[in-house]
Design a protein around this motif. Structure first.
Motif, mmCIF file in Angstrom:
data_model
loop_
_atom_site.group_PDB
_atom_site.id
_atom_site.type_symbol
_atom_site.label_atom_id
_atom_site.label_comp_id
_atom_site.label_asym_id
_atom_site.label_seq_id
_atom_site.Cartn_x
_atom_site.Cartn_y
_atom_site.Cartn_z
ATOM 1 N N MET A 1 17.959 -19.461 -24.234
ATOM 2 C CA MET A 1 18.478 -19.139 -23.114
ATOM 3 C C MET A 1 17.707 -19.906 -21.985
ATOM 4 N N LYS A 2 16.350 -19.620 -21.889
ATOM 5 C CA LYS A 2 15.557 -20.074 -21.018
ATOM 6 C C LYS A 2 15.694 -21.669 -20.846
ATOM 7 N N ARG A 3 15.697 -22.193 -21.995
ATOM 8 C CA ARG A 3 15.888 -23.652 -22.332
ATOM 9 C C ARG A 3 17.294 -24.008 -21.814
ATOM 10 N N LEU A 4 18.418 -23.486 -22.023
ATOM 11 C CA LEU A 4 19.643 -23.913 -21.418
ATOM 12 C C LEU A 4 19.413 -23.799 -19.879
ATOM 13 N N LEU A 5 19.012 -22.824 -19.446
ATOM 14 C CA LEU A 5 19.087 -22.837 -18.012
ATOM 15 C C LEU A 5 18.038 -23.603 -17.154
ATOM 16 N N ALA A 6 17.193 -24.462 -18.217
ATOM 17 C CA ALA A 6 16.168 -25.294 -17.615
ATOM 18 C C ALA A 6 16.987 -26.461 -17.138
ATOM 19 N N HIS A 7 18.208 -26.704 -17.773
ATOM 20 C CA HIS A 7 19.034 -27.792 -17.447
ATOM 21 C C HIS A 7 20.242 -27.616 -16.476
ATOM 22 N N PRO A 8 19.945 -27.828 -15.246
ATOM 23 C CA PRO A 8 20.790 -27.477 -14.131
ATOM 24 C C PRO A 8 22.490 -28.095 -14.603
ATOM 25 N N SER A 9 22.488 -29.309 -14.909
ATOM 26 C CA SER A 9 23.570 -30.057 -15.240
ATOM 27 C C SER A 9 24.382 -28.975 -16.364
ATOM 28 N N LEU A 10 23.685 -28.680 -17.129
ATOM 29 C CA LEU A 10 24.409 -27.826 -18.226
ATOM 30 C C LEU A 10 24.861 -26.317 -17.688
ATOM 31 N N ALA A 11 24.075 -25.929 -16.917
ATOM 32 C CA ALA A 11 24.468 -24.599 -16.453
ATOM 33 C C ALA A 11 25.660 -24.895 -15.493
ATOM 34 N N ILE A 12 25.714 -25.904 -14.725
ATOM 35 C CA ILE A 12 26.767 -26.052 -13.941
ATOM 36 C C ILE A 12 28.254 -26.547 -14.627
ATOM 37 N N GLY A 13 28.026 -27.370 -15.717
ATOM 38 C CA GLY A 13 29.080 -27.966 -16.533
ATOM 39 C C GLY A 13 29.502 -26.564 -17.264
ATOM 40 N N LEU A 14 28.665 -25.992 -17.799
ATOM 41 C CA LEU A 14 29.264 -24.860 -18.790
ATOM 42 C C LEU A 14 29.984 -23.763 -17.919
ATOM 43 N N SER A 15 29.419 -23.471 -16.777
ATOM 44 C CA SER A 15 30.059 -22.408 -15.812
ATOM 45 C C SER A 15 31.103 -22.692 -15.457
ATOM 46 N N ALA A 16 31.257 -24.300 -14.950
ATOM 47 C CA ALA A 16 32.729 -24.636 -14.669
ATOM 48 C C ALA A 16 33.646 -24.529 -15.702
ATOM 49 N N THR A 17 33.515 -24.736 -16.896
ATOM 50 C CA THR A 17 34.166 -24.828 -18.017
ATOM 51 C C THR A 17 34.590 -23.356 -18.332
ATOM 52 N N CYS A 18 33.659 -22.485 -18.259
ATOM 53 C CA CYS A 18 33.904 -21.245 -18.603
ATOM 54 C C CYS A 18 34.996 -20.669 -17.737
ATOM 55 N N ILE A 19 34.872 -21.100 -16.267
ATOM 56 C CA ILE A 19 35.938 -20.340 -15.176
ATOM 57 C C ILE A 19 37.159 -20.967 -15.598
ATOM 58 N N PHE A 20 37.559 -22.224 -15.964
ATOM 59 C CA PHE A 20 38.724 -22.700 -16.096
ATOM 60 C C PHE A 20 39.100 -22.062 -17.336
ATOM 61 N N ALA A 21 38.381 -21.861 -18.531
ATOM 62 C CA ALA A 21 38.732 -21.220 -19.779
ATOM 63 C C ALA A 21 39.093 -19.663 -19.431
ATOM 64 N N LEU A 22 38.584 -19.289 -18.824
ATOM 65 C CA LEU A 22 38.726 -17.681 -18.410
ATOM 66 C C LEU A 22 40.164 -17.789 -17.600
ATOM 67 N N LEU A 23 40.287 -18.511 -16.784
ATOM 68 C CA LEU A 23 41.610 -18.782 -15.924
ATOM 69 C C LEU A 23 42.802 -18.739 -17.021
ATOM 70 N N GLY A 24 42.572 -19.677 -17.915
ATOM 71 C CA GLY A 24 43.547 -20.031 -18.954
ATOM 72 C C GLY A 24 43.834 -18.607 -19.835
ATOM 73 N N LEU A 25 42.721 -17.953 -20.048
ATOM 74 C CA LEU A 25 42.961 -16.865 -21.016
ATOM 75 C C LEU A 25 43.623 -15.595 -20.179
#
Lengths: 493, 279
Positions: free
Chosen positions: B1-25
Motif C-alpha cells: 500500500m505504501k508502495r502504491l502511494l509512493a506513485h502520485p500519478s497512480l494515486a491520482i489516476g486511481l482515485s479519479a477512476t474510482c470516483i467515476f466508477a462510484l458515480l456509475g454504481l
C-alpha cells in the motif's frame, strides 16, 4: 518592374474574366437526400426513395400530379370519360421520345399496363389498376381503358409513380438504367454515393432550367448540415427538424416548411392480444400526448391527426379529440379490459429520427398507465421483413407517405390486421363514387370509424422541411405525392 | 500500500477512476432524475440549480444520463477485459507451457484476430444478431483476446527459463500445473496493468461503437450514445456534446494514468531498491 506589373495586370484581367464566367447563373444543382433507392424502377418497388429521384424527372405518367395534389395532363394531353364513368379515352402527345431515342406511342401505354397487371407483376400497387379490364390501342396517339367499376380517383392513380410509362425495349433494365420520357435523362449511379441526371435535349414539354442534377445520398444530419454550410450541396428536400434552427435566419438559405402525405402512426397489431381488445386500444389512445410527441420528435413541425388522413386534404375532418390525452381514463379502460396493472409489449422502431424519438416518448407516456414497452431498434430491411411481411410485432411507429392511403385499412391482410366488414364496404362505395360531395361525406365517415376504433395510435402528419440555397426557386413546398420534382427548379441572381 | 502511494500519478489516476466508477454504481440505486423520464417541456435547459448540467433533447437530466452512461461504459469495458483475460491469458500460458505447435497456433490465431479491428468485428456481429451493448462487449472482448494472449506469453516466456520452473518440471508437475502455479502468479502484475490500459481502450471503443449506432441502444444510455444523440444539435446546443465528450476524455486519462502508475509500482524491472529475488 514594369514587366512584372504588366504580367500582374494580365493575371488580374484573366481572373476577372474567370470570375465573369463563374458569375453567370449556374444551371446545375446538387441535392442531398437521406435515403439511397434500392433500385430506380418506380413500377417495381414501394420505396419513396425511388420516386424522389425518378418521379416526373426521368419517368412520366399519362397524368401528372402537381404540387397542390391536383391532376394535370402528362403524356396524355387530353382525355374523355364516357357517361357511365367506365371508359377513359386518352389523346397522347405527339413527338415524345424515350431517352434511348425510341418513340412513344399508344403501344407503350398498353405495354405498361399489361406489365403492371401481368401475373409476374412486381408493381407495389397493382390494386390501383386491377379495375382495368381492357386497354385498347385506337390509333398510335389514342388509347382507351375500360374499367369494371367506377374508380373515383382513377386519374390521380394514373399520375402515381407506380403507373409511369415505360418502353418494352428498356423496361427490364429500368432498375439500374432507367429510360423514360421525362425532362431529365439518367447519366450514372455511383452506388452508395450519388445519381446524376442530365437535361434531355429532345424533351417534348416545356424546356427545363437545369442542365444537370445530382442526387447525393447523405443520411446523417450533421453531415447534411456541414454539406449545406460548405456549399457541397445546394439543398435538401427534407432536413431534420432538430437542426433547422441552424438555417432559419441565415440569409444564404431558405427554409421551406410544407405538408406531406405522411401520417405517422403507432401501428398496432390488431390480430394479437391484448391489442385485439378495443378497450386496450382506446386506453392507449388516451395515454398518447400528441403535443409532447410532436414537440419532442418533430420540434413542433408536425400536425396532430386523429385518423389516418392528411389534414390538408379537402375531405379531412379533425378527430383529434376522439380520445384526448387523459391518463386516468386510460387506466380505467385498461382495468375494464382486465389489465389493471398494465402489460408488457415490444415496440419496433425503424431507423428514422421521428420513429426513434417518438418511440422513447411514447414508452415514457405508456409507462404512466402501466404499459411497459420494450424498444427494439430495427433496420429498414428487417422492419419490412418482420413487421410488414411477417406481421411479427406488437407495436411499431412508421409514417404512411402515400396519398389517400386510407384504403389500406380495408385490407384485412395488411400488416396491422384491421378487419372490419363495415369499413371495407364503405371504402368500396367510396372508391366507386365520383360525386364530390358524396365522396367527402363517405371519406369523413371512414375517418370517423377508424378514429373511434382506435385501430392504430394516430400521432401526427409529417411536415416537409426543406432547406435550400436562397437563390434557388421552383422547389415544391408541399409533398402531395412521393417525389422531388426538378421541372421548375432554377437559379436566380 | 505504501508502495502504491509512493506513485502520485497512480494515486491520482486511481482515485479519479474510482470516483467515476462510484458515480456509475450510484446510478444503479439513485440518479437525480429517472433517465427514462421524458419531459419535452423542460428540454434544452441550461445548467440550473435543479439540473446541474442542464437537460437534453428529450428533457432528461444530463447529470443522471452521465451517471448512467458512465456505468454502461465501465461495465462494457470491464466485461470486455474479463473476456480478454479469460480467453487470452490461458492461451498465452498454454503457448509457453506446451510450446511447439500449440505456440504456433496461438500466435497465428492472435495474428488473425489482430487483423480485425473491433469495429469490423462489431459490424459483423451486428449484421448477424443486431446492435446492442452485449454485442459491443463481445466485439471489444474478442479484440482484447490476442492482446492478453501476447502479454501473457511474453511475460511467461522470461519466467519459463528460470530454475524454479525447471525444478517444478523435474518434480513431475504437468504443463498445466506449471502454468497455473508458477507462471500465472508471476505474470499477474503484467495482466493487471494491461487490464487497466484495455479498460481505457474499451471505454473509447464502446463510445465509438455507440456513436456509429452499433453499441448501446436507447432507451439505455452510454457516453457514446449521448454524443451520437447530440451531434446533429452541436451547432445549436454544443453543451450536449461537450459534456459527455469531456467525460470520456477524463475517464480515459484517469485510467491511463492509473495504468502507468500501476506499472511503475508493480513491474519489478522498473522498481527502485533491492531487486526481486526472482529476477
Amino acid at each position: 518592374m514594369n514587366k512584372m506589373l504588366k504580367a500582374f495586370g494580365i493575371v488580374l484581367g484573366m481572373s476577372a474574366a474567370l470570375a465573369g464566367v463563374a458569375q453567370a447563373a449556374p444551371t446545375e444543382v446538387r441535392i442531398g437526400v437521406a435515403l439511397e433507392p434500392p433500385m430506380l424502377d418506380p413500377t417495381a418497388g414501394a420505396a419513396e426513395a425511388i420516386d424522389i429521384v425518378v418521379y416526373q424527372n426521368i419517368f412520366e405518367g399519362l397524368t401528372r400530379i402537381d404540387q397542390n395534389g391536383e391532376v394535370q395532363p402528362g403524356l396524355a394531353e387530353s382525355w374523355t370519360i364516357s357517361d357511365d364513368g367506365l371508359t377513359y379515352t386518352f389523346k397522347l402527345h405527339d413527338g415524345v421520345t424515350f431517352h434511348d431515342g425510341t418513340s412513344f406511342d399508344a403501344e407503350d401505354v398498353k405495354f405498361t399496363f399489361d406489365r403492371i397487371l401481368g401475373e409476374n407483376s412486381v408493381n407495389a400497387h397493382k390494386e390501383f389498376y386491377t379495375p382495368i379490364t381492357a386497354i385498347t390501342v385506337v390509333d398510335p396517339l389514342t388509347v382507351s381503358m375500360t374499367l369494371d367499376h367506377v374508380v373515383g380517383r382513377f386519374l390521380f392513380d394514373l399520375g402515381r409513380g407506380d403507373a409511369v410509362i415505360v418502353a418494352p425495349e428498356s423496361a427490364d433494365n429500368n432498375a439500374n438504367e432507367p429510360i423514360g420520357t421525362g425532362p431529365f435523362a439518367f447519366v450514372q449511379w455511383d452506388k452508395g454515393s450519388r445519381v446524376v441526371l442530365e437535361a434531355y435535349g429532345p424533351y417534348w414539354g416545356a424546356p427545363v432550367h437545369l442542365t444537370k442534377a445530382t442526387y447525393v445520398f447523405i443520411s446523417d444530419t450533421a453531415t447534411v448540415t456541414n454539406a449545406l454550410l460548405a456549399g457541397d450541396i445546394d439543398g435538401t428536400n427534407n432536413f431534420a427538424a432538430e437542426a433547422l434552427a441552424v438555417f432559419e435566419g441565415n440569409p444564404q438559405f431558405k427554409v421551406l416548411v410544407g405538408t406531406t402525405e405522411g401520417e405517422t402512426i403507432l401501428a398496432t397489431n390488431n390480430r394479437k392480444a391484448p391489442f385485439d381488445n378495443l378497450k386496450v386500444r382506446q386506453a392507449m389512445a388516451h395515454a398518447i400526448d400528441r403535443k409532447a410527441i410532436i414537440d419532442g420528435a418533430t420540434y413542433g413541425y408536425g400536425t396532430p391527426i386523429g385518423a389516418p388522413f392528411a389534414p390538408h386534404n379537402p375531405y379531412y375532418v379533425d378527430l383529434t379529440d376522439t380520445y384526448s390525452y387523459d391518463p386516468a381514463a386510460a387506466k380505467a379502460l385498461l382495468a375494464e379490459a382486465g389489465y389493471p396493472d398494465g402489460f408488457a409489449a415490444t415496440l419496433k422502431l425503424p431507423p428514422v429520427a421521428y420513429a426513434r424519438l417518438s418511440g422513447q416518448i411514447i414508452a415514457s407516456q405508456f409507462a404512466e398507465i402501466g404499459i411497459k414497452l420494450n424498444l427494439i431498434n430495427v433496420e429498414w430491411a428487417q422492419w419490412l421483413e418482420d413487421v410488414y411481411s411477417n406481421k411479427d410485432f406488437d407495436l411499431t411507429i412508421v409514417s404512411h407517405v402515400e396519398p389517400f392511403d386510407i384504403g389500406n385499412y380495408a385490407n384485412p391482410d395488411y400488416y396491422f390486421g384491421y378487419d372490419n366488414k363495415q369499413f371495407q364496404a364503405l371504402i368500396e362505395t367510396l372508391n366507386g363514387t365520383i360525386d364530390e360531395a358524396k365522396r367527402k361525406e363517405l371519406a369523413i365517415e371512414a375517418q370517423t370509424i377508424l378514429a373511434k376504433d382506435a385501430v392504430n395510435g394516430y400521432l401526427f402528419e409529417l411536415a416537409q422541411t426543406g432547406v435550400w440555397n436562397a437563390k434557388l426557386t421552383g422547389m415544391w413546398q408541399n409533398s402531395p405525392i412521393e417525389g422531388l420534382v426538378l421541372r421548375d427548379i432554377a437559379w436566380t441572381e | 500500500m505504501k508502495r502504491l502511494l509512493a506513485h502520485p500519478s497512480l494515486a491520482i489516476g486511481l482515485s479519479a477512476t474510482c470516483i467515476f466508477a462510484l458515480l456509475g454504481l450510484v446510478s444503479l440505486v439513485w440518479t437525480p432524475f429517472p433517465i427514462t423520464e421524458i419531459d419535452i417541456g423542460r428540454r434544452f435547459l441550461a445548467p440550473t440549480a435543479e439540473h446541474w448540467l442542464g437537460t437534453d433533447n428529450l428533457g432528461r437530466d444530463m447529470v443522471s444520463l452521465l451517471m448512467s452512461g458512465t456505468l454502461t461504459s465501465f461495465s462494457v469495458a470491464l466485461l470486455a477485459v474479463v473476456i480478454g483475460v479469460g480467453v487470452g491469458v490461458p492461451l498465452g500460458l498454454a503457448a509457453v507451457a506446451w510450446g511447439g505447435w500449440v505456440e504456433w497456433l496461438v500466435l497465428r490465431l492472435s495474428d488473425f484476430v489482430f487483423a480485425f479491428p473491433a469495429v469490423i468485428v462489431a459490424i459483423l456481429i451486428t449484421t448477424l444478431v443486431g446492435p446492442g451493448a452485449i454485442n459491443a462487449i463481445v466485439a471489444i472482448g474478442i479484440f482484447n483476446i490476442p492482446v492478453f494472449a501476447r502479454v501473457a506469453r511474453g511475460g511467461a516466456l522470461s519466467i519459463a527459463t528460470l530454475d524454479f520452473v525447471a525444478a517444478a518440471r523435474l518434480a513431475g508437475l504437468s504443463n498445466a500445473r506449471i502454468a497455473l502455479r508458477h507462471l500465472l502468479p508471476n505474470i499477474m502484475s503484467l495482466i493487471i496493468v494491461q487490464g487497466t490500459i484495455q479498460m481505457s481502450l474499451g471505454i473509447l471503443s464502446e463510445a465509438g461503437l455507440s456513436y456509429i449506432g452499433l453499441g448501446t441502444q436507447p432507451p439505455e444510455t452510454s457516453l457514446g450514445l449521448m454524443l451520437r444523440d447530440a451531434q446533429s444539435l452541436f451547432l445549436i446546443h454544443p453543451l450536449l456534446s461537450i459534456i459527455p465528450g469531456l467525460c470520456i476524455v477524463a475517464i480515459v486519462i484517469a485510467l491511463n494514468i492509473a495504468g502507468d502508475g500501476l506499472r511503475d509500482a508493480i513491474d519489478p524491472r522498473l522498481r527502485q531498491g533491492p531487486r526481486n529475488v526472482l529476477a
